[in-house]
Design a protein around this motif. Structure first.
Motif, PDB file in Angstrom:
ATOM      1  N   ALA A   1      48.843  30.005  76.659  1.00 50.76           N
ATOM      2  CA  ALA A   1      49.233  30.195  75.258  1.00 50.76           C
ATOM      3  C   ALA A   1      48.007  30.315  74.362  1.00 50.76           C
ATOM      4  CB  ALA A   1      50.118  29.036  74.795  1.00 50.76           C
ATOM      5  N   VAL A   2      47.005  29.486  74.593  1.00 46.96           N
ATOM      6  CA  VAL A   2      45.799  29.519  73.757  1.00 46.96           C
ATOM      7  C   VAL A   2      45.032  30.824  73.975  1.00 46.96           C
ATOM      8  CG1 VAL A   2      43.559  28.419  73.344  1.00 46.96           C
ATOM      9  CG2 VAL A   2      45.618  27.015  73.587  1.00 46.96           C
ATOM     10  N   ILE A   3      44.924  31.266  75.216  1.00 50.18           N
ATOM     11  CA  ILE A   3      44.273  32.557  75.479  1.00 50.18           C
ATOM     12  C   ILE A   3      45.009  33.668  74.743  1.00 50.18           C
ATOM     13  CG2 ILE A   3      43.780  34.280  77.262  1.00 50.18           C
ATOM     14  CD1 ILE A   3      43.331  31.944  79.216  1.00 50.18           C
ATOM     15  N   LEU A   4      46.330  33.640  74.815  1.00 49.68           N
ATOM     16  CA  LEU A   4      47.122  34.683  74.158  1.00 49.68           C
ATOM     17  C   LEU A   4      46.998  34.614  72.639  1.00 49.68           C
ATOM     18  CD1 LEU A   4      50.306  34.582  76.436  1.00 49.68           C
ATOM     19  CD2 LEU A   4      48.503  36.318  76.414  1.00 49.68           C
ATOM     20  N   LEU A   5      46.909  33.413  72.087  1.00 49.02           N
ATOM     21  CA  LEU A   5      46.683  33.284  70.641  1.00 49.02           C
ATOM     22  C   LEU A   5      45.356  33.941  70.256  1.00 49.02           C
ATOM     23  CD1 LEU A   5      47.782  29.592  69.892  1.00 49.02           C
ATOM     24  CD2 LEU A   5      48.939  31.678  69.126  1.00 49.02           C
ATOM     25  N   ALA A   6      44.335  33.728  71.069  1.00 50.87           N
ATOM     26  CA  ALA A   6      43.026  34.329  70.791  1.00 50.87           C
ATOM     27  C   ALA A   6      43.081  35.847  70.852  1.00 50.87           C
ATOM     28  CB  ALA A   6      41.985  33.801  71.773  1.00 50.87           C
ATOM     29  N   LEU A   7      44.034  36.374  71.623  1.00 55.93           N
ATOM     30  CA  LEU A   7      44.193  37.827  71.738  1.00 55.93           C
ATOM     31  C   LEU A   7      45.089  38.400  70.648  1.00 55.93           C
ATOM     32  CD1 LEU A   7      44.671  38.129  75.615  1.00 55.93           C
ATOM     33  CD2 LEU A   7      42.590  38.550  74.291  1.00 55.93           C
ATOM     34  N   GLY A   8      45.650  37.521  69.824  1.00 52.69           N
ATOM     35  CA  GLY A   8      46.512  37.985  68.739  1.00 52.69           C
ATOM     36  C   GLY A   8      47.966  38.160  69.125  1.00 52.69           C
ATOM     37  N   VAL A   9      48.387  37.542  70.241  1.00 55.74           N
ATOM     38  CA  VAL A   9      49.791  37.594  70.644  1.00 55.74           C
ATOM     39  C   VAL A   9      50.570  36.567  69.820  1.00 55.74           C
ATOM     40  CG1 VAL A   9      51.403  37.309  72.574  1.00 55.74           C
ATOM     41  CG2 VAL A   9      49.151  38.337  72.959  1.00 55.74           C
ATOM     42  N   GLY A  10      51.758  36.931  69.371  1.00 61.93           N
ATOM     43  CA  GLY A  10      52.554  36.061  68.519  1.00 61.93           C
ATOM     44  C   GLY A  10      53.252  34.944  69.270  1.00 61.93           C
ATOM     45  N   HIS A  11      53.660  33.926  68.520  1.00 57.87           N
ATOM     46  CA  HIS A  11      54.323  32.761  69.111  1.00 57.87           C
ATOM     47  C   HIS A  11      55.570  33.147  69.898  1.00 57.87           C
ATOM     48  CE1 HIS A  11      52.509  29.499  66.251  1.00 57.87           C
ATOM     49  NE2 HIS A  11      51.592  30.258  66.804  1.00 57.87           N
ATOM     50  N   GLU A  12      56.352  34.051  69.380  1.00 54.45           N
ATOM     51  CA  GLU A  12      57.615  34.403  70.028  1.00 54.45           C
ATOM     52  C   GLU A  12      57.385  35.007  71.411  1.00 54.45           C
ATOM     53  OE1 GLU A  12      61.544  37.235  69.219  1.00 54.45           O
ATOM     54  OE2 GLU A  12      60.285  36.609  67.532  1.00 54.45           O
ATOM     55  N   ALA A  13      56.419  35.909  71.516  1.00 52.42           N
ATOM     56  CA  ALA A  13      56.132  36.538  72.812  1.00 52.42           C
ATOM     57  C   ALA A  13      55.528  35.532  73.788  1.00 52.42           C
ATOM     58  CB  ALA A  13      55.180  37.721  72.622  1.00 52.42           C
ATOM     59  N   ILE A  14      54.689  34.640  73.276  1.00 51.50           N
ATOM     60  CA  ILE A  14      54.096  33.599  74.125  1.00 51.50           C
ATOM     61  C   ILE A  14      55.189  32.690  74.665  1.00 51.50           C
ATOM     62  CG2 ILE A  14      52.588  31.578  74.148  1.00 51.50           C
ATOM     63  CD1 ILE A  14      50.881  32.986  72.014  1.00 51.50           C
ATOM     64  N   GLU A  15      56.114  32.315  73.800  1.00 45.67           N
ATOM     65  CA  GLU A  15      57.211  31.437  74.213  1.00 45.67           C
ATOM     66  C   GLU A  15      58.105  32.112  75.248  1.00 45.67           C
ATOM     67  OE1 GLU A  15      61.071  29.831  71.886  1.00 45.67           O
ATOM     68  OE2 GLU A  15      59.165  29.109  71.038  1.00 45.67           O
ATOM     69  N   GLU A  16      58.340  33.398  75.074  1.00 47.81           N
ATOM     70  CA  GLU A  16      59.184  34.124  76.027  1.00 47.81           C
ATOM     71  C   GLU A  16      58.568  34.096  77.424  1.00 47.81           C
ATOM     72  OE1 GLU A  16      61.161  38.597  76.669  1.00 47.81           O
ATOM     73  OE2 GLU A  16      60.056  38.113  74.826  1.00 47.81           O
ATOM     74  N   ASP A  17      57.248  34.313  77.494  1.00 44.32           N
ATOM     75  CA  ASP A  17      56.588  34.241  78.798  1.00 44.32           C
ATOM     76  C   ASP A  17      56.639  32.820  79.347  1.00 44.32           C
ATOM     77  OD1 ASP A  17      54.569  35.095  80.952  1.00 44.32           O
ATOM     78  OD2 ASP A  17      53.546  33.436  79.951  1.00 44.32           O
ATOM     79  N   TYR A  18      56.375  31.845  78.505  1.00 42.52           N
ATOM     80  CA  TYR A  18      56.370  30.435  78.928  1.00 42.52           C
ATOM     81  C   TYR A  18      57.695  30.036  79.564  1.00 42.52           C
ATOM     82  CZ  TYR A  18      56.855  25.375  78.120  1.00 42.52           C
ATOM     83  OH  TYR A  18      57.124  24.030  78.250  1.00 42.52           O
ATOM     84  N   LEU A  19      58.798  30.456  78.981  1.00 45.91           N
ATOM     85  CA  LEU A  19      60.113  30.049  79.465  1.00 45.91           C
ATOM     86  C   LEU A  19      60.491  30.707  80.800  1.00 45.91           C
ATOM     87  CD1 LEU A  19      62.100  29.968  76.093  1.00 45.91           C
ATOM     88  CD2 LEU A  19      61.324  28.010  77.455  1.00 45.91           C
ATOM     89  N   LYS A  20      59.739  31.699  81.227  1.00 41.39           N
ATOM     90  CA  LYS A  20      60.006  32.302  82.534  1.00 41.39           C
ATOM     91  C   LYS A  20      59.807  31.294  83.662  1.00 41.39           C
ATOM     92  CE  LYS A  20      58.873  37.089  81.286  1.00 41.39           C
ATOM     93  NZ  LYS A  20      57.939  38.217  81.510  1.00 41.39           N
ATOM     94  N   SER A  21      59.090  30.217  83.390  1.00 36.24           N
ATOM     95  CA  SER A  21      58.864  29.197  84.415  1.00 36.24           C
ATOM     96  C   SER A  21      60.148  28.485  84.812  1.00 36.24           C
ATOM     97  CB  SER A  21      57.843  28.160  83.914  1.00 36.24           C
ATOM     98  OG  SER A  21      56.562  28.743  83.774  1.00 36.24           O
TER      99      SER A  21
END
Length: 255
Positions: free
Chosen positions: A158-178
């Protein structure tokens, strides 16, 4: 793969400037200790530069060390104290039903998990900064993992993606795939423990072994409350310079 759970390429997620995360440069997974020979062949085909293992000594003793991949640098950076919660996890694996109720029921399990996410943001900035600066310096393709691949690896991704400018919603969507059945970490319980893996026990343990949006949101909230926002967290907390951040974007994003 059959011996590595929760593996995926994080490529394809949208960044704020219209670009997307490049495929084949950022991977996440559970530990690699159980990788089969065939799994190793697949992992070797990815051209990995670095594997970050966020497990502590107790985790590595339980599951074993990662397999060695030729030409790949393995870096162990524990994101929590090896002694932290040792008694708690002993009860999780061996405790009876009454003991599990006492430490997990009535929202206590979820509260504990959310707090662990907050503490990574607040207390592990030096370790997180090391990861991001390594990526910015060109150590890609990179694989980040912990034990289950959802908590310590989840926050780091999530932190890497934040640094790349990815939004919270997209980060959360990937996270929940677990949470997909084929990705979930196998619950560790002593076969002789009272209650075993009964329905009640699995329900009590569920918050510990599942990915829940409120956990990740706790990390996002901690970034805002403790660091004053993402930009300050990246620069002051993690020591990521504007140049390093732009280097990350150049390496990990594509049109």
């Amino acid at each position: 793969m059959t011996g590595v759970r929760n593996f995926r390429d994080v490529g394809g997620l949208p960044a704020a400037d219209g670009r997307r995360v490049r495929r084949g440069v950022l991977f996440r997974s559970g530990h690699l200790a159980g990788a089969t020979a065939q799994d190793a062949v697949f992992l070797s085909s990815l051209g990995l530069h670095t594997v970050f293992d966020f497990r502590n000594a107790a985790d590595r003793k339980l599951d074993g060390p990662d397999i060695e991949l030729p030409g790949v640098r393995n870096v162990n950076i524990p994101l929590n104290d090896p002694a932290e919660g040792a008694e708690f996890w002993k009860l999780v694996r061996h405790g009876d039903v009454d003991q599990l109720r006492s430490i997990l029921a009535d929202g206590k399990a979820g509260d504990r998990m959310a707090d662990s996410y907050r503490r990574i943001v607040v207390e592990r900035s030096a370790e997180m900064g090391r990861v991001l600066r390594t990526v910015a310096d060109g150590s890609v393709p990179v694989l980040v993992h912990c034990a289950a691949g959802k908590d310590r690896a989840g926050v780091t991704t999530a932190v890497i993606l934040l640094a790349l400018g990815v939004g919270h919603e997209a980060i959360e969507e990937d996270y929940l795939k677990s949470n997909a059945a084929h990705r979930r970490y196998r619950v560790r319980r002593d076969e002789n423990a009272d209650g075993g893996r009964s329905a009640e026990v699995l329900e009590l343990l569920g918050p510990l072994f599942g990915a829940h949006a409120e956990y990740l949101r706790t990390a996002f909230t901690a970034i805002e409350e403790h660091w004053g926002g993402t930009d300050r967290y990246l620069s002051e907390g993690l020591g990521l310079t504007p140049g390093a951040r732009e280097s990350m974007r150049a390496r990990l994003l594509t049109v």
